[in-house]
Scaffold this active site. Structure first.
Site, PDB file in Angstrom:
ATOM      1  N   GLU A  86      -5.418  10.506  17.016  1.00  9.16           N
ATOM      2  CA  GLU A  86      -5.868  11.909  17.020  1.00  9.16           C
ATOM      3  C   GLU A  86      -6.728  12.186  15.788  1.00  9.16           C
ATOM      4  O   GLU A  86      -7.773  12.852  15.878  1.00  9.16           O
ATOM      5  CB  GLU A  86      -4.660  12.873  17.044  1.00  9.16           C
ATOM      6  CG  GLU A  86      -3.865  12.876  18.349  1.00  9.16           C
ATOM      7  CD  GLU A  86      -2.929  11.682  18.479  1.00  9.16           C
ATOM      8  OE1 GLU A  86      -2.737  10.941  17.489  1.00  9.16           O
ATOM      9  OE2 GLU A  86      -2.386  11.472  19.591  1.00  9.16           O
ATOM     10  N   GLN A 101       0.854  -1.202   0.000  1.00  7.63           N
ATOM     11  CA  GLN A 101       0.000   0.000   0.000  1.00  7.63           C
ATOM     12  C   GLN A 101       0.885   1.245   0.000  1.00  7.63           C
ATOM     13  O   GLN A 101       1.417   1.612   1.050  1.00  7.63           O
ATOM     14  CB  GLN A 101      -0.879  -0.051   1.254  1.00  7.63           C
ATOM     15  CG  GLN A 101      -1.800   1.114   1.442  1.00  7.63           C
ATOM     16  CD  GLN A 101      -2.596   0.962   2.747  1.00  7.63           C
ATOM     17  OE1 GLN A 101      -2.617  -0.103   3.359  1.00  7.63           O
ATOM     18  NE2 GLN A 101      -3.223   2.013   3.178  1.00  7.63           N
ATOM     19  N   GLY A 102       1.048   1.875  -1.153  1.00  7.31           N
ATOM     20  CA  GLY A 102       1.936   3.031  -1.280  1.00  7.31           C
ATOM     21  C   GLY A 102       1.184   4.346  -1.118  1.00  7.31           C
ATOM     22  O   GLY A 102       0.938   5.053  -2.092  1.00  7.31           O
ATOM     23  N   SER A 115       1.514   6.598   2.267  1.00  6.94           N
ATOM     24  CA  SER A 115       2.233   7.578   3.102  1.00  6.94           C
ATOM     25  C   SER A 115       3.545   8.014   2.470  1.00  6.94           C
ATOM     26  O   SER A 115       4.239   7.229   1.817  1.00  6.94           O
ATOM     27  CB  SER A 115       2.550   6.985   4.475  1.00  6.94           C
ATOM     28  OG  SER A 115       1.385   6.560   5.106  1.00  6.94           O
ATOM     29  N   GLU A 124      -9.256  -0.884   6.129  1.00  9.54           N
ATOM     30  CA  GLU A 124      -8.130  -1.006   7.067  1.00  9.54           C
ATOM     31  C   GLU A 124      -8.548  -0.649   8.487  1.00  9.54           C
ATOM     32  O   GLU A 124      -8.004  -1.154   9.463  1.00  9.54           O
ATOM     33  CB  GLU A 124      -6.980  -0.092   6.606  1.00  9.54           C
ATOM     34  CG  GLU A 124      -5.748  -0.209   7.491  1.00  9.54           C
ATOM     35  CD  GLU A 124      -4.529   0.504   6.927  1.00  9.54           C
ATOM     36  OE1 GLU A 124      -4.645   1.172   5.881  1.00  9.54           O
ATOM     37  OE2 GLU A 124      -3.463   0.384   7.544  1.00  9.54           O
TER      38      GLU A 124
END
Ligand SMILES: Cc1cc2nc3c(=O)[nH]c(=O)nc-3n(C[C@H](O)[C@H](O)[C@H](O)COP(=O)(O)OP(=O)(O)OC[C@H]3O[C@@H](n4cnc5c(N)ncnc54)[C@H](O)[C@@H]3O)c2cc1C
Length: 389
Positions: A372, A135-136, A138, A253
């Site tokens: 957060e 999973q590219g 970030s 996810e």
């Protein structure tokens, strides 16, 4: 060329309960072999090889074909049938939970939004374990702030040329394919100018460097793209529509896989209970962790049914994610306190596994979106509170 293997189901779509019973009965016969296979390979390389064996076997037997589209060799039907298979395997400790459930994130998002041609071409190899995907999303400056990612894909005739960098890409060093988000719009286009691609990791210009996590595993990688050409036929969904793909994948996810995560946490709590010497402190810690896992499981059951019925909106997955992170940390905080000597001084395999899992549990409130950010989503999108300043 498509490599889809057609197999006709021997029976009509089973109920989740019937599927569990049929799978459990079959599993009884192969459990000893699967256990021996897993125990012989406790490294990451070994876990990946074991995962491939299990995935291939279950696909051949037809158990994991339910819930996936026929274009990928699946039997269609409810995704709940996938959840009960993963749960049975997890409760018996026969798979590495993180690894086995990855296709529920990328594969399910891809099945929902990719073209039939792309699904027919690529999905089955992933579901059988023959291929691995990563999973590219970030980047060094775009984690929480994903909409401002900088990796660019510039159109040149029938191809896009990709330049940029990704980081924290889980198990990328094992991957043949990567679901890549890149900017195809103007630099300031934020979430409106992103496209999702399915890229071959062995394309010239792709470099993958594993990164070591604090648990000692080379769990993720940094990935570099230098003038990498990717066909326009590898776009997932619409050009400039990659945000929809990203949100769909992130909802999986942050939610679908937690049904099996809760099963794994219950298995871990059971193991802790058997080792505990008892007493009020152990009762309080284990009892508190159990309550949190039970809350996660109750919420997740509702989520699985809502998703199967198409009644689940992405922001709701943030509730599941917050519950999961709290439950996982509570289980391993309890283990840390109750097995303290073992954590610090013992060299045995069991102690190493507890240590590894404790350290990984610290990441539960980071991956898939930090705690957060999830709380912001809950406040603004579900509770209609004012935006954070
Ligand atoms: C084990 C693991 C596996 C991962 N696997 C993958 C993967 O396979 N593919 C992939 O693409 N990524 C992966 N990631 C990356 C993950 O998605 C990011 O780490 C995460 O989104 C946070 O981004 P960041 O690390 O850049 O932190 P930052 O976004 O820089 O955040 C730093 C801190 O600031 C806080 N913060 C940031 N913005 C706000 C805000 N607006 N309001 C309040 N607080 C804020 C965050 O909560 C956090 O505490 C993985 C991460 C981990 C830990």
């Amino acid at each position: 060329m498509s490599t889809v293997t057609r197999l006709t189901p021997e029976r009509a779509e089973p109920s989740p309960g019937d599927h569990r019973r049929a799978f459990g009965a079959w599993l009884d016969g192969v459990e000893a072999d699967l256990r021996a296979s897993r125990q012989s390979c406790r490294t990451l390389d070994g876990e990946m090889a074991h995962n491939r064996r299990v995935s291939e076997l279950l696909w051949e037997q037809g158990f994991t074909r339910w819930g996936w589209p026929p274009a990928a060799g699946g039997f269609a039907g409810s995704p709940l049938l996938r959840a009960v298979v993963a749960e049975e395997l997890t409760l018996r400790g026969l798979v590495h939970q993180n690894i086995f459930t990855m296709p529920e994130i990328l594969g399910a998002g891809f099945a929902a939004l990719a073209s039939p041609a792309l699904i027919g071409e690529h999905l089955e190899a992933y579901l059988t374990g023959r291929h691995w995907w990563c999973q590219g999303f970030s980047e060094p400056e775009a984690g929480s702030d994903l909409a401002n990612l900088r990796t660019r894909a510039v159109r040149n005739g029938d191809v896009f040329v990709v330049n940029g960098q990704k980081v924290w890409t889980t198990l990328a060093q094992y991957a043949q394919r990567c679901v890549l988000l890149a900017r195809t719009g103007a630099p300031g286009s934020a979430h409106r100018g992103i496209t999702a691609f399915l890229i071959d990791v062995d394309t010239p210009g792709v470099t993958i460097r594993p990164l070591r996590g604090m648990n000692g595993d080379d769990e993720f990688s940094e990935c570099f793209f230098g003038d990498v050409e990717i066909g326009a036929d590898r776009v997932i969904g619409e050009i400039d529509g990659g945000w929809t793909v990203a949100m769909q994948i992130l909802a999986f996810e942050r939610a679908t896989i937690f049904w099996t995560r809760a099963a794994w946490l219950l298995e871990r709590l059971g193991a802790l209970l058997r080792r505990s010497s008892g007493g009020p402190r152990a009762a309080a810690l284990i009892g508190d962790a159990y309550q949190q896992v039970a809350a996660l499981r109750a919420r997740s059951r509702q989520t699985q049914y809502a998703m199967a019925a198409g009644r689940f909106a992405a922001p709701q997955s943030s509730v599941d994610k917050v519950l999961m992170a709290a439950a996982e940390k509570a289980v391993f905080d309890a283990a840390f306190e109750l097995l303290e000597d073992e954590f610090v001084t013992e060299d045995g395999e069991d102690a190493a596994v507890w240590r590894n899992q404790y350290l990984y549990s610290r990441a539960a409130s980071i991956y898939g979106g930090t705690g957060e950010i999830q709380r912001n989503i809950i406040a603004e999108r579900l509770l209609d509170l004012p935006r954070a300043p």
